[in-house]
Design a protein around this motif. Structure first.
Motif, PDB file in Angstrom:
ATOM      1  N   ALA A   1       3.437  13.465   2.176  1.00  0.00           N
ATOM      2  CA  ALA A   1       3.068  14.840   1.848  1.00  0.00           C
ATOM      3  C   ALA A   1       3.676  15.283   0.519  1.00  0.00           C
ATOM      4  CB  ALA A   1       3.521  15.785   2.961  1.00  0.00           C
ATOM      5  N   ASP A   2       4.738  14.610   0.074  1.00  0.00           N
ATOM      6  CA  ASP A   2       5.377  14.942  -1.209  1.00  0.00           C
ATOM      7  C   ASP A   2       5.970  13.655  -1.773  1.00  0.00           C
ATOM      8  OD1 ASP A   2       6.848  15.852  -3.351  1.00  0.00           O
ATOM      9  OD2 ASP A   2       7.681  17.588  -2.296  1.00  0.00           O
ATOM     10  N   VAL A   3       5.113  12.835  -2.367  1.00  0.00           N
ATOM     11  CA  VAL A   3       5.521  11.507  -2.823  1.00  0.00           C
ATOM     12  C   VAL A   3       6.618  11.559  -3.888  1.00  0.00           C
ATOM     13  CG1 VAL A   3       4.728   9.412  -4.005  1.00  0.00           C
ATOM     14  CG2 VAL A   3       3.387  10.385  -2.132  1.00  0.00           C
ATOM     15  N   PRO A   4       6.534  12.422  -4.915  1.00  0.00           N
ATOM     16  CA  PRO A   4       7.598  12.436  -5.929  1.00  0.00           C
ATOM     17  C   PRO A   4       8.972  12.753  -5.348  1.00  0.00           C
ATOM     18  CG  PRO A   4       5.655  13.549  -6.758  1.00  0.00           C
ATOM     19  CD  PRO A   4       5.417  13.317  -5.296  1.00  0.00           C
ATOM     20  N   THR A   5       9.039  13.741  -4.448  1.00  0.00           N
ATOM     21  CA  THR A   5      10.328  14.097  -3.857  1.00  0.00           C
ATOM     22  C   THR A   5      10.839  12.985  -2.958  1.00  0.00           C
ATOM     23  OG1 THR A   5       9.768  16.440  -3.925  1.00  0.00           O
ATOM     24  CG2 THR A   5      11.553  15.791  -2.450  1.00  0.00           C
TER      25      THR A   5
ATOM     26  N   LYS B   1       0.809  -1.216   0.000  1.00  0.00           N
ATOM     27  CA  LYS B   1       0.000   0.000   0.000  1.00  0.00           C
ATOM     28  C   LYS B   1       0.844   1.268   0.000  1.00  0.00           C
ATOM     29  CE  LYS B   1      -3.821  -2.246   2.467  1.00  0.00           C
ATOM     30  NZ  LYS B   1      -4.674  -2.216   3.683  1.00  0.00           N
ATOM     31  N   ALA B   2       2.161   1.129   0.127  1.00  0.00           N
ATOM     32  CA  ALA B   2       3.023   2.306   0.223  1.00  0.00           C
ATOM     33  C   ALA B   2       3.054   3.075  -1.093  1.00  0.00           C
ATOM     34  CB  ALA B   2       4.433   1.886   0.616  1.00  0.00           C
ATOM     35  N   MET B   3       2.963   4.398  -0.999  1.00  0.00           N
ATOM     36  CA  MET B   3       3.031   5.242  -2.188  1.00  0.00           C
ATOM     37  C   MET B   3       4.477   5.574  -2.561  1.00  0.00           C
ATOM     38  SD  MET B   3      -0.169   7.871  -1.703  1.00  0.00           S
ATOM     39  CE  MET B   3       0.333   8.431  -0.070  1.00  0.00           C
ATOM     40  N   VAL B   4       5.373   5.523  -1.575  1.00  0.00           N
ATOM     41  CA  VAL B   4       6.782   5.822  -1.815  1.00  0.00           C
ATOM     42  C   VAL B   4       7.533   4.506  -1.911  1.00  0.00           C
ATOM     43  CG1 VAL B   4       8.847   6.961  -0.928  1.00  0.00           C
ATOM     44  CG2 VAL B   4       6.595   8.009  -0.589  1.00  0.00           C
ATOM     45  N   ARG B   5       8.082   4.207  -3.097  1.00  0.00           N
ATOM     46  CA  ARG B   5       8.770   2.936  -3.303  1.00  0.00           C
ATOM     47  C   ARG B   5       9.797   3.082  -4.411  1.00  0.00           C
ATOM     48  NH1 ARG B   5       5.565  -1.508  -3.927  1.00  0.00           N
ATOM     49  NH2 ARG B   5       3.986  -0.533  -2.615  1.00  0.00           N
ATOM     50  N   SER B   6      10.838   2.243  -4.346  1.00  0.00           N
ATOM     51  CA  SER B   6      11.839   2.230  -5.403  1.00  0.00           C
ATOM     52  C   SER B   6      12.561   0.897  -5.367  1.00  0.00           C
ATOM     53  CB  SER B   6      12.848   3.373  -5.233  1.00  0.00           C
ATOM     54  OG  SER B   6      13.717   3.435  -6.350  1.00  0.00           O
TER      55      SER B   6
ATOM     56  N   THR C   1      10.175   9.844  -3.159  1.00  0.00           N
ATOM     57  CA  THR C   1      10.572   8.713  -4.000  1.00  0.00           C
ATOM     58  C   THR C   1      11.950   8.951  -4.600  1.00  0.00           C
ATOM     59  OG1 THR C   1       8.267   8.203  -4.512  1.00  0.00           O
ATOM     60  CG2 THR C   1       9.937   7.328  -6.011  1.00  0.00           C
ATOM     61  N   LYS C   2      12.221  10.171  -5.028  1.00  0.00           N
ATOM     62  CA  LYS C   2      13.533  10.496  -5.590  1.00  0.00           C
ATOM     63  C   LYS C   2      14.622  10.331  -4.539  1.00  0.00           C
ATOM     64  CE  LYS C   2      16.153  14.161  -7.884  1.00  0.00           C
ATOM     65  NZ  LYS C   2      16.115  15.553  -8.426  1.00  0.00           N
ATOM     66  N   ILE C   3      14.362  10.807  -3.313  1.00  0.00           N
ATOM     67  CA  ILE C   3      15.333  10.665  -2.230  1.00  0.00           C
ATOM     68  C   ILE C   3      15.597   9.190  -1.944  1.00  0.00           C
ATOM     69  CG2 ILE C   3      15.690  11.028   0.247  1.00  0.00           C
ATOM     70  CD1 ILE C   3      14.133  13.676  -0.082  1.00  0.00           C
ATOM     71  N   LEU C   4      14.528   8.403  -1.896  1.00  0.00           N
ATOM     72  CA  LEU C   4      14.665   6.971  -1.651  1.00  0.00           C
ATOM     73  C   LEU C   4      15.508   6.313  -2.737  1.00  0.00           C
ATOM     74  CD1 LEU C   4      13.991   4.285  -0.292  1.00  0.00           C
ATOM     75  CD2 LEU C   4      11.775   4.325  -1.454  1.00  0.00           C
ATOM     76  N   HIS C   5      15.227   6.632  -3.996  1.00  0.00           N
ATOM     77  CA  HIS C   5      15.958   6.008  -5.099  1.00  0.00           C
ATOM     78  C   HIS C   5      17.440   6.374  -5.066  1.00  0.00           C
ATOM     79  CE1 HIS C   5      16.453   4.002  -8.902  1.00  0.00           C
ATOM     80  NE2 HIS C   5      17.046   5.069  -9.392  1.00  0.00           N
ATOM     81  N   GLU C   6      17.744   7.642  -4.775  1.00  0.00           N
ATOM     82  CA  GLU C   6      19.147   8.049  -4.699  1.00  0.00           C
ATOM     83  C   GLU C   6      19.863   7.326  -3.560  1.00  0.00           C
ATOM     84  OE1 GLU C   6      20.880   9.952  -6.885  1.00  0.00           O
ATOM     85  OE2 GLU C   6      19.018   9.720  -8.025  1.00  0.00           O
ATOM     86  N   GLY C   7      19.160   7.109  -2.453  1.00  0.00           N
ATOM     87  CA  GLY C   7      19.755   6.377  -1.346  1.00  0.00           C
ATOM     88  C   GLY C   7      20.048   4.933  -1.696  1.00  0.00           C
ATOM     89  N   LEU C   8      19.115   4.287  -2.423  1.00  0.00           N
ATOM     90  CA  LEU C   8      19.341   2.912  -2.859  1.00  0.00           C
ATOM     91  C   LEU C   8      20.550   2.825  -3.784  1.00  0.00           C
ATOM     92  CD1 LEU C   8      15.699   1.663  -3.592  1.00  0.00           C
ATOM     93  CD2 LEU C   8      17.179   0.968  -1.714  1.00  0.00           C
ATOM     94  N   LYS C   9      20.676   3.783  -4.696  1.00  0.00           N
ATOM     95  CA  LYS C   9      21.830   3.792  -5.594  1.00  0.00           C
ATOM     96  C   LYS C   9      23.127   3.950  -4.807  1.00  0.00           C
ATOM     97  CE  LYS C   9      20.751   7.056  -8.550  1.00  0.00           C
ATOM     98  NZ  LYS C   9      20.870   7.914  -9.756  1.00  0.00           N
ATOM     99  N   GLY C  10      23.105   4.810  -3.793  1.00  0.00           N
ATOM    100  CA  GLY C  10      24.302   5.019  -2.999  1.00  0.00           C
ATOM    101  C   GLY C  10      24.722   3.777  -2.243  1.00  0.00           C
TER     102      GLY C  10
END
Length: 211
Positions: A178-182, A51-56, A184-193
């Motif tokens: 409150a800001d899903v696109p932002t 159900k999570a809206m923020v995912r990567s 999600t971007k932060i999450l994705h950059e963290g996974l890449k790191g």
């Protein structure tokens, strides 16, 4: 779960290039790392929060033995030696890394125009694990006026020349939602790191020379 108490708290969350509740990193993305849309990863039949809206999710091939990659990822007390964003870490149990193992770790949040420097405390609990195959942990990241709940799955598969490492994470909480696109971007950059740090460290230990 606390809401967004002030604009400064929200600014702190969305101006810091890190991912909390399991994934942090500032290294460059590993060569060949790609997002993986579609079927979610699982470990012993359990996956991320549906159900999570923020995912990567992301994957890469690491040119090192599976035993080397697995040891780096599961010897959590040594994470600070190869992951600069991990400031402190403490195992909350003893013995082999297994289902039920838990660890508490902290990561700094640098200052920004809205807020001073602070830190997040993350408590992760291993819910599922299959040796040399997969790990799934869950847990909250808590800071001043901030809570994010994460679910993180890792899969490890032997391939020609190394190990295919795939990872997927979801975040829930008032602040990230409150800001899903932002978020999600932060999450994705963290996974890449994180994946970049894991790849670089494992390949260095295996003596692999990058092309």
């Amino acid at each position: 779960m606390p809401g967004i108490r002030s604009t400064s708290v929200r600014a702190a969350l969305f101006t810091v290039p890190l991912v909390v509740a399991g994934v942090l990193g500032t290294a460059a993305a590993p060569a060949g790392a790609t997002p993986q849309p579609g079927t979610s990863l699982t470990c012993r039949g359990e996956g991320v929060d549906p159900k999570a809206m923020v995912r990567s999710s992301i994957e890469t091939v690491i040119h090192a033995p599976l035993s080397t990659v697995w040891k780096l990822q599961t010897d959590v007390e040594r994470w600070p030696s190869w992951q600069a964003p991990v400031e402190t870490i403490e195992r909350l149990d003893h013995g082999p890394f297994r289902k039920g193992s838990a660890f508490r770790w902290t990561t700094p949040i640098p200052p920004n125009p809205a807020t001073p420097a602070t830190s997040l405390e993350i408590t992760s609990t291993v819910e599922q694990l299959k040796r040399h195959s997969c790990i799934r942990w869950t847990g909250p990241a808590i800071g001043e006026g901030l809570r994010i709940d994460g679910v993180h799955v890792w899969n490890f598969t032997k391939v020609k020349g190394g190990v295919l490492v795939r990872t997927e994470e979801t975040h829930t909480g008032d602040q990230v939602e409150a800001d899903v696109p932002t978020a999600t971007k932060i999450l994705h950059e963290g996974l890449k790191g994180w994946l970049g740090d894991l790849k670089a460290t494992a390949e260095a230990r295996a003596g692999h020379q990058p092309h």
